[in-house]
Design an enzyme around this catalytic site. Sequence first.
Site, PDB file in Angstrom:
ATOM      1  N   PHE A  24       0.848  -1.199   0.000  1.00 59.86           N
ATOM      2  CA  PHE A  24       0.000   0.000   0.000  1.00 59.86           C
ATOM      3  C   PHE A  24       0.874   1.236   0.000  1.00 59.86           C
ATOM      4  O   PHE A  24       1.740   1.394   0.866  1.00 59.86           O
ATOM      5  CB  PHE A  24      -0.923   0.023   1.235  1.00 59.86           C
ATOM      6  CG  PHE A  24      -1.865   1.192   1.216  1.00 59.86           C
ATOM      7  CD1 PHE A  24      -3.039   1.149   0.481  1.00 59.86           C
ATOM      8  CD2 PHE A  24      -1.560   2.354   1.913  1.00 59.86           C
ATOM      9  CE1 PHE A  24      -3.897   2.243   0.430  1.00 59.86           C
ATOM     10  CE2 PHE A  24      -2.414   3.449   1.875  1.00 59.86           C
ATOM     11  CZ  PHE A  24      -3.581   3.387   1.136  1.00 59.86           C
ATOM     12  N   ASP A  30       9.160   2.769   1.671  1.00 65.32           N
ATOM     13  CA  ASP A  30       7.971   3.488   2.125  1.00 65.32           C
ATOM     14  C   ASP A  30       7.818   3.215   3.621  1.00 65.32           C
ATOM     15  O   ASP A  30       7.334   2.161   4.023  1.00 65.32           O
ATOM     16  CB  ASP A  30       6.747   3.024   1.337  1.00 65.32           C
ATOM     17  CG  ASP A  30       5.463   3.710   1.806  1.00 65.32           C
ATOM     18  OD1 ASP A  30       5.460   4.299   2.912  1.00 65.32           O
ATOM     19  OD2 ASP A  30       4.458   3.642   1.070  1.00 65.32           O
ATOM     20  N   LYS A  84       2.633   9.525   8.484  1.00 69.27           N
ATOM     21  CA  LYS A  84       1.812   9.192   9.663  1.00 69.27           C
ATOM     22  C   LYS A  84       2.339   9.678  11.026  1.00 69.27           C
ATOM     23  O   LYS A  84       1.860  10.677  11.543  1.00 69.27           O
ATOM     24  CB  LYS A  84       1.566   7.682   9.693  1.00 69.27           C
ATOM     25  CG  LYS A  84       0.626   7.228   8.565  1.00 69.27           C
ATOM     26  CD  LYS A  84       0.068   5.845   8.809  1.00 69.27           C
ATOM     27  CE  LYS A  84      -1.062   5.507   7.860  1.00 69.27           C
ATOM     28  NZ  LYS A  84      -0.654   5.077   6.523  1.00 69.27           N
TER      29      LYS A  84
END
Length: 388
Positions: free
Chosen positions: A133, A218, A247
């Site tokens: 993702f 990532d 995040k």
Amino acid sequence: MSLYDRFEQAFMPNYGVPPVALARGEGTRVWDVDGKTYLDFIGGIAVTSIGHAHPALVEAVAKQVATIAHTSNLFLHEPEVLLAERLLGLLDAPGRVFFANSGTEANEAALKLSLKYAKRTGRSYLVAAENGFHGRTLGALSLTGKASIRDQFGPFPTDVRFVPYGDADALKAAVTGECAAVFLEPTQGEAGVVPPPDGYLRAAREICDATGALLVADEIQSAIGRTGHWFAHQADGFTPDILTLAKGLGGGLPIGACIGFGDAGTLFDKGDHGSTFGGNPVSCAAALAVLDHVDLDRVRSAAARLRGGLEAIGHPLLKGVRGRGLWLAAVLSEPVSGKVQQAAADAGFLVNALQPDAVRLAPPLVVTDEEIDAFVAAFPRILTEAAG
Ligand SMILES: *Cc1c(COP(=O)(O)O)cnc(C)c1O
């Protein structure tokens, strides 16, 4: 009309109606709009690093917003320089930073760097992992290996080839001298908090070195102490060419970062990329407060306590625990994670039904031993409730 009904009428249906409406938080504790309290074991998807309303974050944000909230990239400001320097100081190789507002935007920057590198070196495609993702905007979505969220928005302009995550031989076969970049999560988050086999990421580094492909890590979900290291790749023994963050970095304020190491840090020329809001002073001030208050030793001891507690639970519905640091999935023997999430909320704990058979736990990194013990003590009853 309830807040939930009003939400349903006012919003696009892409989220469905969330089951709990939160009003406020303090540390690991949150209160819903009806005054019920919960221990937050999901932290806004691994975002609320130092807990809700941490006094240092509140002060940093309040002070910054009262000083100057926005400059745009037409003018520089000290918080962004301090934050870039702080991040580079925590990393193992010299790099350069670009600030964005979110994870997907951090990955857009990494993708544009990769495409620029592809043009410059005559390469034609990218490689990413199945079930990976990387975000919802079209560039990041083209790298996202999940058919259900991807296929209806394709075809995409970039040739991305997908390989099974964790299979170094498959990666080696897919990465030729024509491949410009490989995008990988050091542990797959949305796929179910799935760490790779030992040595996979070092093999990926070797494969990229041998072919000249850029390796993009990532770390949007895995960084800023979540795994007990500032960055997950530091425990895996490799340095990527490009690193993306978001995040946990802002502790709840929106910020993303794309960091290029070595030559990858200077691929963009003046005018190649930009963001009006990216790295705004308020988000940078928040991120600086986060970096001041993440305690890696504390994360490691809290993680060991949570994991050990969960692993000691003998329950037919709990098949195992996987993940790293304070970023775990309780793996279920039946696909009833939605029921576990509901039973947990009923019992006063927020968790996330991540996959049908996996419940994600990502509490604030400041979660206390007492809070961990309370969750571990309640979890068997939650599982029984969900199984019934
Ligand atoms: C959440 C996430 C993203 C997307 O971040 P947004 O801020 O939602 O755009 C990208 N990559 C990974 C690994 C993520 O966990």
